[in-house]
Design a protein around this motif. Structure first.
Motif, PDB file in Angstrom:
ATOM      1  N   SER A 107      -0.069  -6.789   6.482  1.00  5.30           N
ATOM      2  CA  SER A 107      -0.642  -8.134   6.548  1.00  5.30           C
ATOM      3  C   SER A 107      -2.137  -8.030   6.831  1.00  5.30           C
ATOM      4  CB  SER A 107       0.037  -8.950   7.652  1.00  5.30           C
ATOM      5  OG  SER A 107      -0.414  -8.519   8.929  1.00  5.30           O
ATOM      6  N   ALA A 108      -2.808  -9.170   6.783  1.00  2.00           N
ATOM      7  CA  ALA A 108      -4.254  -9.180   6.992  1.00  2.00           C
ATOM      8  C   ALA A 108      -4.628  -8.746   8.406  1.00  2.00           C
ATOM      9  CB  ALA A 108      -4.806 -10.572   6.709  1.00  2.00           C
ATOM     10  N   VAL A 109      -3.711  -8.913   9.373  1.00  2.00           N
ATOM     11  CA  VAL A 109      -4.015  -8.563  10.763  1.00  2.00           C
ATOM     12  C   VAL A 109      -3.434  -7.198  11.154  1.00  2.00           C
ATOM     13  CG1 VAL A 109      -4.257 -10.947  11.498  1.00  2.00           C
ATOM     14  CG2 VAL A 109      -2.011  -9.862  11.599  1.00  2.00           C
ATOM     15  N   GLY A 110      -2.935  -6.444  10.169  1.00  2.00           N
ATOM     16  CA  GLY A 110      -2.471  -5.095  10.448  1.00  2.00           C
ATOM     17  C   GLY A 110      -1.021  -4.971  10.860  1.00  2.00           C
ATOM     18  N   VAL A 111      -0.222  -6.010  10.616  1.00  2.00           N
ATOM     19  CA  VAL A 111       1.214  -5.914  10.855  1.00  2.00           C
ATOM     20  C   VAL A 111       1.854  -5.248   9.647  1.00  2.00           C
ATOM     21  CG1 VAL A 111       3.371  -7.208  11.125  1.00  2.00           C
ATOM     22  CG2 VAL A 111       1.328  -7.903  12.388  1.00  2.00           C
TER      23      VAL A 111
ATOM     24  N   VAL B 291      -1.679  -7.165  18.820  1.00  2.00           N
ATOM     25  CA  VAL B 291      -0.948  -7.681  17.662  1.00  2.00           C
ATOM     26  C   VAL B 291       0.453  -7.084  17.610  1.00  2.00           C
ATOM     27  CG1 VAL B 291      -0.837  -7.709  15.135  1.00  2.00           C
ATOM     28  CG2 VAL B 291      -2.997  -8.204  16.291  1.00  2.00           C
ATOM     29  N   ALA B 292       0.564  -5.781  17.910  1.00  2.55           N
ATOM     30  CA  ALA B 292       1.872  -5.123  17.899  1.00  2.55           C
ATOM     31  C   ALA B 292       2.773  -5.714  18.961  1.00  2.55           C
ATOM     32  CB  ALA B 292       1.697  -3.623  18.128  1.00  2.55           C
ATOM     33  N   ALA B 293       2.239  -5.938  20.160  1.00  2.00           N
ATOM     34  CA  ALA B 293       3.046  -6.501  21.239  1.00  2.00           C
ATOM     35  C   ALA B 293       3.522  -7.905  20.885  1.00  2.00           C
ATOM     36  CB  ALA B 293       2.226  -6.526  22.525  1.00  2.00           C
ATOM     37  N   GLY B 294       2.649  -8.714  20.302  1.00  3.28           N
ATOM     38  CA  GLY B 294       3.031 -10.069  19.936  1.00  3.28           C
ATOM     39  C   GLY B 294       4.079 -10.103  18.843  1.00  3.28           C
TER      40      GLY B 294
ATOM     41  N   ARG C 127       0.845  -1.189   0.000  1.00  4.06           N
ATOM     42  CA  ARG C 127       0.000   0.000   0.000  1.00  4.06           C
ATOM     43  C   ARG C 127       0.886   1.247   0.000  1.00  4.06           C
ATOM     44  NH1 ARG C 127      -2.775  -3.682  -0.841  1.00  4.06           N
ATOM     45  NH2 ARG C 127      -4.766  -4.291   0.112  1.00  4.06           N
ATOM     46  N   ILE C 128       0.314   2.364  -0.433  1.00  2.00           N
ATOM     47  CA  ILE C 128       1.026   3.640  -0.446  1.00  2.00           C
ATOM     48  C   ILE C 128       0.129   4.694   0.172  1.00  2.00           C
ATOM     49  CG2 ILE C 128       2.093   5.427  -1.873  1.00  2.00           C
ATOM     50  CD1 ILE C 128       2.487   3.135  -4.009  1.00  2.00           C
ATOM     51  N   ALA C 129       0.593   5.288   1.264  1.00  2.00           N
ATOM     52  CA  ALA C 129      -0.145   6.382   1.893  1.00  2.00           C
ATOM     53  C   ALA C 129       0.346   7.704   1.320  1.00  2.00           C
ATOM     54  CB  ALA C 129       0.057   6.356   3.409  1.00  2.00           C
TER      55      ALA C 129
ATOM     56  N   ARG D 163      -2.383   4.748  12.317  1.00  2.00           N
ATOM     57  CA  ARG D 163      -3.832   4.567  12.458  1.00  2.00           C
ATOM     58  C   ARG D 163      -4.521   4.717  11.101  1.00  2.00           C
ATOM     59  NH1 ARG D 163      -4.473   8.389  15.658  1.00  2.00           N
ATOM     60  NH2 ARG D 163      -3.813   7.216  17.510  1.00  2.00           N
ATOM     61  N   ALA D 164      -4.118   5.722  10.340  1.00  2.00           N
ATOM     62  CA  ALA D 164      -4.733   5.942   9.030  1.00  2.00           C
ATOM     63  C   ALA D 164      -4.424   4.817   8.054  1.00  2.00           C
ATOM     64  CB  ALA D 164      -4.252   7.279   8.460  1.00  2.00           C
ATOM     65  N   CYS D 165      -3.262   4.177   8.244  1.00  2.00           N
ATOM     66  CA  CYS D 165      -2.848   3.083   7.358  1.00  2.00           C
ATOM     67  C   CYS D 165      -3.390   1.727   7.809  1.00  2.00           C
ATOM     68  CB  CYS D 165      -1.326   3.018   7.297  1.00  2.00           C
ATOM     69  SG  CYS D 165      -0.550   4.442   6.507  1.00  2.00           S
ATOM     70  N   GLY D 166      -4.078   1.708   8.942  1.00  3.95           N
ATOM     71  CA  GLY D 166      -4.610   0.446   9.456  1.00  3.95           C
ATOM     72  C   GLY D 166      -3.545  -0.462  10.019  1.00  3.95           C
ATOM     73  N   LEU D 167      -2.487   0.122  10.579  1.00  2.00           N
ATOM     74  CA  LEU D 167      -1.360  -0.655  11.096  1.00  2.00           C
ATOM     75  C   LEU D 167      -1.297  -0.583  12.615  1.00  2.00           C
ATOM     76  CD1 LEU D 167       1.473   0.509   8.635  1.00  2.00           C
ATOM     77  CD2 LEU D 167       0.014  -1.518   8.449  1.00  2.00           C
ATOM     78  N   SER D 168      -0.997  -1.717  13.234  1.00  2.00           N
ATOM     79  CA  SER D 168      -0.732  -1.735  14.671  1.00  2.00           C
ATOM     80  C   SER D 168       0.760  -1.585  14.946  1.00  2.00           C
ATOM     81  CB  SER D 168      -1.231  -3.047  15.284  1.00  2.00           C
ATOM     82  OG  SER D 168      -0.571  -4.167  14.681  1.00  2.00           O
ATOM     83  N   VAL D 169       1.577  -1.914  13.953  1.00  5.77           N
ATOM     84  CA  VAL D 169       3.024  -1.834  14.083  1.00  5.77           C
ATOM     85  C   VAL D 169       3.619  -1.638  12.696  1.00  5.77           C
ATOM     86  CG1 VAL D 169       3.196  -4.365  13.950  1.00  5.77           C
ATOM     87  CG2 VAL D 169       5.114  -3.071  14.899  1.00  5.77           C
ATOM     88  N   TRP D 170       4.748  -0.938  12.630  1.00  9.63           N
ATOM     89  CA  TRP D 170       5.498  -0.829  11.380  1.00  9.63           C
ATOM     90  C   TRP D 170       6.962  -1.138  11.682  1.00  9.63           C
ATOM     91  CZ3 TRP D 170       9.049   3.087   9.326  1.00  9.63           C
ATOM     92  CH2 TRP D 170       9.400   2.845   7.985  1.00  9.63           C
ATOM     93  N   GLU D 171       7.481  -2.169  11.043  1.00  8.48           N
ATOM     94  CA  GLU D 171       8.845  -2.636  11.283  1.00  8.48           C
ATOM     95  C   GLU D 171       9.770  -2.145  10.176  1.00  8.48           C
ATOM     96  OE1 GLU D 171      11.343  -6.853  11.793  1.00  8.48           O
ATOM     97  OE2 GLU D 171       9.159  -6.865  11.556  1.00  8.48           O
TER      98      GLU D 171
END
Length: 364
Positions: free
Chosen positions: A74-78, A322-325, A55-57, A107-115
């Motif tokens: 990913s499908a779960v927001g990773v 999800v981010a913590a895991g 995706r591109i924001a 939040r806008a990108c639907g992500l819980s974490v960005w690595e």
């Protein structure tokens, strides 16, 4: 911030042009790292053609693009940096003076974490989440190849003298040495990938070209050419035979080094080093400011470099299970790898074990 998220094919021509313009002017505003090819729209679109979830924001201010943030979700927001594992430069491409809130962006990108593992310098909203910083050596050629070579001779006289002598000996022993900076024969690219795969196996490393998406990505980028971007296959020949090659990416001012390899039969001549000097000469003539050798402790990089950029690795997270895991799974692996690579007393025995395993694997 006005943030819209697009699939790669949905990005408009106007947005792509604005993205490219930001990169082409980055050096004028003290952000030369943003001109790196791995931060270009062409790289993002190429990865998007080979992998799902890209995706591109696009962040807009007063209706105009102010920043571009490519990522993989990913499908779960990773979230991961686009091309994580093969991209040597990551981050948000933005216009001068732009600031952002990392939590709002995620939040806008639907992500819980960005690595990320090659975050460019100057990305303060992301850098606060970095777990470590690392040098990324470069070869400056903006003053011309002659200036670079003189500085190399002054800094590393024995290395320079030995490498140039090996090139002369290669010509005497193997035939005329020639160099093609931008080879367009796909068969030579196949040869390079075969050499690189064999090198990975021989040294006990994971073979990147065993992953079909990486092979597809390299082939697509080889055929991607525009005024500001191209995949560049550089080849050293002896008596008409390819003996060393490198595939990398270039923008107007940066040549990003990526996949170098050579025919082991010519190893005593150090053809990879000769190739890099020829690349520097041709890049300087082509108006390139520097060659980015990429993060990683290698003796040849230390010998060729003129200075170092800094890249970071880490995770930007929101409060989310999800981010913590994800971080709990990934952090120990990264910490162990970095500890081994940064300490010779650990790295050298580990490297010997990997090479021993590679020899066993190569016999099968």
């Amino acid at each position: 911030m006005d943030i819209s998220v697009y699939r790669p094919g949905e990005l408009s021509a106007a947005d792509r042009a604005a993205w490219t313009a930001m990169q082409s002017k980055a050096h004028l505003h003290g952000s030369e790292e943003l001109a790196n090819p791995f931060l270009s729209p062409e790289f993002a679109l190429a990865v998007g053609s080979c992998r799902r979830g890209v995706r591109i924001a696009v962040v807009r201010e007063d209706g105009e693009p102010a920043a571009f943030f490519p990522f993989h979700r990913s499908a779960v927001g990773v979230g991961r940096a686009i091309g994580l594992g093969v991209s040597d430069c990551q981050g948000l491409v933005h216009r001068p003076g732009f600031t952002w809130d990392a939590q709002e962006l995620l939040r806008a990108c639907g992500l819980s974490v960005w690595e990320f593992d090659h975050l460019v310098a100057g990305q303060q909203p992301f850098e606060v989440a970095a777990s470590g910083t690392f040098p990324s050596p470069v070869m400056d050629v903006d003053q011309g190849y002659g200036t670079y070579l003189r500085e190399l001779r002054a800094r590393s006289p024995k290395f320079t003298r030995t490498t140039l002598a090996k090139e002369r000996r290669l010509g005497r022993d193997a035939g005329e040495v020639t160099y093609v900076h931008d080879e367009r024969d796909p068969a030579v690219l196949d040869t390079l990938m075969a050499w690189k795969s064999a090198q990975y196996r021989r040294t006990g490393r994971s073979d990147r070209f065993a992953h079909a998406w990486i092979t597809r990505l390299v082939i697509r980028l080889f055929h991607t050419r525009s005024e500001p971007f191209a995949g560049i296959l550089s080849v050293l020949y002896a008596d008409g035979r390819p003996i060393a090659a490198h595939f990398g990416l270039r923008t107007e001012r940066v040549l990003a080094c990526w996949f170098p390899a050579y025919d082991p039969a010519y190893g005593k001549y150090s053809p990879g080093l000769i190739l890099h000097l020829r690349m520097a000469e041709a890049a300087a003539a082509d108006g390139i400011a520097y060659l980015d050798l990429g993060r990683g402790q290698k003796e040849y990089k230390d010998s060729l470099k003129t200075r170092e950029l800094t890249v970071s690795e880490g995770w930007v997270t929101r409060r989310h299970p999800v981010a913590a895991g994800h971080r709990a799974r990934r952090a120990p692996v990264r910490a162990l790898r970095n500890a081994v690579q940064s300490r010779p007393e650990l790295f050298e025995p580990a490297d010997r074990i990997l090479k021993r395993m590679g020899k066993i694997r190569s016999r099968r």
